[in-house]
Design an enzyme around this catalytic site. Structure first.
Site, mmCIF file in Angstrom:
data_model
loop_
_atom_site.group_PDB
_atom_site.id
_atom_site.type_symbol
_atom_site.label_atom_id
_atom_site.label_comp_id
_atom_site.label_asym_id
_atom_site.label_seq_id
_atom_site.Cartn_x
_atom_site.Cartn_y
_atom_site.Cartn_z
ATOM 1 N N LYS A 96 17.705 45.895 48.935
ATOM 2 C CA LYS A 96 17.004 45.613 50.195
ATOM 3 C C LYS A 96 15.642 46.300 50.125
ATOM 4 O O LYS A 96 15.564 47.503 49.853
ATOM 5 C CB LYS A 96 17.805 46.158 51.385
ATOM 6 N N ASP A 130 17.908 41.014 48.723
ATOM 7 C CA ASP A 130 18.540 40.572 49.965
ATOM 8 C C ASP A 130 17.471 40.157 50.971
ATOM 9 O O ASP A 130 16.335 40.624 50.896
ATOM 10 C CB ASP A 130 19.349 41.723 50.593
ATOM 11 N N MET A 131 17.847 39.302 51.933
ATOM 12 C CA MET A 131 16.913 38.998 53.015
ATOM 13 C C MET A 131 17.391 39.722 54.273
ATOM 14 O O MET A 131 18.555 39.619 54.656
ATOM 15 C CB MET A 131 16.826 37.492 53.263
ATOM 16 N N ARG A 180 19.541 32.688 46.447
ATOM 17 C CA ARG A 180 20.877 32.823 47.027
ATOM 18 C C ARG A 180 20.806 32.291 48.459
ATOM 19 O O ARG A 180 20.031 32.800 49.276
ATOM 20 C CB ARG A 180 21.285 34.299 47.064
ATOM 21 N N ALA A 185 22.686 36.822 58.784
ATOM 22 C CA ALA A 185 23.574 37.803 59.410
ATOM 23 C C ALA A 185 22.915 38.667 60.478
ATOM 24 O O ALA A 185 23.526 39.620 60.948
ATOM 25 C CB ALA A 185 24.158 38.699 58.314
ATOM 26 N N THR A 222 28.667 31.763 50.301
ATOM 27 C CA THR A 222 29.376 31.440 51.539
ATOM 28 C C THR A 222 30.884 31.510 51.292
ATOM 29 O O THR A 222 31.335 31.357 50.150
ATOM 30 C CB THR A 222 29.004 30.026 52.043
ATOM 31 N N ARG A 284 27.706 44.336 60.610
ATOM 32 C CA ARG A 284 27.436 42.907 60.399
ATOM 33 C C ARG A 284 28.710 42.169 59.985
ATOM 34 O O ARG A 284 28.934 41.036 60.397
ATOM 35 C CB ARG A 284 26.320 42.713 59.345
HETATM 36 P P1 FDA Z 1 31.307 31.601 58.197
HETATM 37 O O1 FDA Z 1 30.786 32.755 58.977
HETATM 38 O O2 FDA Z 1 31.410 30.278 58.845
HETATM 39 O O3 FDA Z 1 32.711 32.021 57.600
HETATM 40 C C1 FDA Z 1 33.560 31.126 56.895
HETATM 41 C C2 FDA Z 1 34.916 31.795 56.764
HETATM 42 O O4 FDA Z 1 34.792 32.962 55.926
HETATM 43 C C3 FDA Z 1 35.448 32.343 58.095
HETATM 44 O O5 FDA Z 1 36.170 31.368 58.773
HETATM 45 C C4 FDA Z 1 36.315 33.490 57.631
HETATM 46 O O6 FDA Z 1 37.551 33.020 57.144
HETATM 47 C C5 FDA Z 1 35.569 34.035 56.439
HETATM 48 N N1 FDA Z 1 34.662 35.128 56.794
HETATM 49 C C6 FDA Z 1 33.307 35.101 56.902
HETATM 50 N N2 FDA Z 1 32.828 36.328 57.174
HETATM 51 C C7 FDA Z 1 33.893 37.148 57.247
HETATM 52 C C8 FDA Z 1 34.045 38.536 57.497
HETATM 53 N N3 FDA Z 1 33.014 39.337 57.738
HETATM 54 N N4 FDA Z 1 35.295 39.044 57.506
HETATM 55 C C9 FDA Z 1 36.365 38.267 57.251
HETATM 56 N N5 FDA Z 1 36.298 36.936 57.008
HETATM 57 C C10 FDA Z 1 35.066 36.387 57.008
HETATM 58 N N6 FDA Z 1 23.047 37.589 55.042
HETATM 59 C C11 FDA Z 1 21.750 37.893 55.217
HETATM 60 O O7 FDA Z 1 21.214 37.704 56.313
HETATM 61 N N7 FDA Z 1 21.023 38.414 54.178
HETATM 62 C C12 FDA Z 1 21.553 38.602 52.942
HETATM 63 O O8 FDA Z 1 20.862 39.074 52.021
HETATM 64 C C13 FDA Z 1 22.921 38.254 52.745
HETATM 65 N N8 FDA Z 1 23.506 38.416 51.523
HETATM 66 C C14 FDA Z 1 24.779 37.887 51.311
HETATM 67 C C15 FDA Z 1 25.303 37.874 50.026
HETATM 68 C C16 FDA Z 1 26.525 37.234 49.795
HETATM 69 C C17 FDA Z 1 27.081 37.189 48.401
HETATM 70 C C18 FDA Z 1 27.230 36.626 50.878
HETATM 71 C C19 FDA Z 1 28.521 35.919 50.654
HETATM 72 C C20 FDA Z 1 26.726 36.706 52.152
HETATM 73 C C21 FDA Z 1 25.515 37.343 52.400
HETATM 74 N N9 FDA Z 1 24.977 37.412 53.671
HETATM 75 C C22 FDA Z 1 23.661 37.755 53.830
HETATM 76 C C23 FDA Z 1 25.847 37.157 54.860
HETATM 77 C C24 FDA Z 1 25.748 35.738 55.366
HETATM 78 O O9 FDA Z 1 24.509 35.527 56.007
HETATM 79 C C25 FDA Z 1 26.874 35.423 56.380
HETATM 80 O O10 FDA Z 1 26.733 36.245 57.507
HETATM 81 C C26 FDA Z 1 28.279 35.594 55.851
HETATM 82 O O11 FDA Z 1 28.387 35.160 54.527
HETATM 83 C C27 FDA Z 1 29.297 34.775 56.704
HETATM 84 O O12 FDA Z 1 28.988 33.418 56.632
HETATM 85 P P2 FDA Z 1 29.822 32.326 55.801
HETATM 86 O O13 FDA Z 1 28.864 31.503 55.049
HETATM 87 O O14 FDA Z 1 30.867 32.982 54.994
HETATM 88 O O15 FDA Z 1 30.425 31.367 56.885
#
Ligand code: FDA
Length: 303
Positions: A96, A130-131, A180, A185, A222, A284
């Site tokens: 970050k 990261d963003m 990515r 978040a 995701t 988060r």
């Molecule tokens: P969604 O929130 O719709 O979740 C899909 C399913 O995944 C949910 O139904 C649940 O089952 C499961 N799930 C998701 N989050 C969970 C949690 N916390 N606990 C338990 N289960 C959960 N954001 C950002 O702003 N800047 C960044 O640099 C990054 N970097 C990053 C790296 C990587 C490798 C990932 C996977 C994610 C990030 N993020 C991020 C976070 C991203 O923005 C987002 O908030 C989360 O990935 C949750 O979104 P989903 O795409 O998983 O979908």
């Protein structure tokens, strides 16, 4: 509403003190965090590598307030890169820019990030950036573009919820910079970001098509099963080889889905955070899923 409250709480110094000093909170947070030391991170990396998964290692910390903290953060990353090389670990790193001093000035962050990117290049490990919240996007993208010119293997995260992201993705695709893609978040106002989950999901799906078609090395980050399935069909439609993109998921989230994509022969990288500055990261993760908060509170009450 709950999500917004938790994301606001992520910035509260008082809550941070209370939660960080609470052993029950740490026990719950451990689901998402490898531990507070590099040795803990190495143990987790070895377990994940053993299961056929690569790692993006994140030394926790953000919004550093002094030059010495920023230098400490880059030193931690240099130590992590040494460990990756010496231990023959299948891992790269994720940083970050506010941990490297971006709030104190672009020059400091650029200097510290250059040290990390130079070592990443020697080790052969991508440095992913990261963003953070929307206020940092311009500075992050500009710094990444200049780092990439000198150090090659630098990638960056884009957030599907931001209105500006389609244009940013096009720019990064043109520059050949690996992206990515995440949903996003942080807490952002409607002028800046989509507010409804269904709209964010739809925006992600649209961006995914462009990412898979045109990006140098798409990193599809995701846990959304529908988007994982969509990626598989887009990859087939655009004729992408499996060695030219990867899925990414967070440590401790949807381990079943992680195992599934690996069993199907796709590349998966797990984002593994470690360190003692875990409070905002943990908040988060709580905000993303209300069930996590109920689990946390019920553990506090059981004490
Ligand atoms: P969604 O929130 O719709 O979740 C899909 C399913 O995944 C949910 O139904 C649940 O089952 C499961 N799930 C998701 N989050 C969970 C949690 N916390 N606990 C338990 N289960 C959960 N954001 C950002 O702003 N800047 C960044 O640099 C990054 N970097 C990053 C790296 C990587 C490798 C990932 C996977 C994610 C990030 N993020 C991020 C976070 C991203 O923005 C987002 O908030 C989360 O990935 C949750 O979104 P989903 O795409 O998983 O979908």
């Amino acid at each position: 509403m709950l999500k917004a409250t938790l994301l606001k709480a992520a910035a509260s110094p008082t809550l941070k003190r209370q939660v960080t000093n609470n052993p029950v909170a740490w026990r719950v947070a451990r689901r998402f965090i490898a531990g507070d030391r590099l040795d803990d991170a190495e143990r987790t990396i070895r377990e994940l590598n053993g299961a056929g998964m690569s790692v993006a290692l994140d030394h926790l910390g953000e919004n550093t307030e002094s030059q010495s903290q920023a230098r400490g953060a880059s030193a931690a990353y240099l130590a992590a890169l040494d460990r990756i090389q010496d231990g023959g670990l299948d891992a790269n790193i994720s940083v970050k820019l506010t941990a490297l001093g971006l709030d104190l000035g672009r020059d400091l962050a650029a200097e510290e990030a250059a040290k990390v990117a130079a070592r990443g290049k020697e080790v052969g490990a991508m440095v992913g950036v990261d963003m953070e919240s929307a206020a940092y996007v311009d500075r992050t993208l500009d710094l990444v573009a200049s780092l990439e010119e000198s150090y090659d293997d630098v990638g960056v995260c884009l957030q599907a919820y931001l209105h500006r992201t389609p244009a940013d993705l096009e720019r990064l695709n043109g520059l050949g910079i690996p992206v990515r893609l995440v949903k996003g978040a942080y807490r952002e106002p409607p002028e800046v970001a989509l507010q409804r989950k269904a709209d964010v999901d739809a925006a992600y799906a649209r961006l995914l098509d462009v990412l898979v078609r045109d990006n140098a090395y798409p990193m599809v980050a995701t846990h959304d099963q529908r988007l994982v399935a969509l990626t598989k069909s887009l990859v087939a439609r655009h004729g992408r080889d499996r060695s030219t993109f990867e899925f990414q998921m967070l440590h401790g989230v949807r381990r079943d889905l992680q195992a599934q994509v690996v069993a199907e022969g796709y590349r998966l990288r797990v984002y593994v955070p470690y360190g003692d500055q875990w409070y905002p990261y943990f908040m988060r993760r709580l905000a993303e899923r209300p069930a996590n908060l109920y689990f946390f509170v019920s553990n506090l009450l059981k004490r």
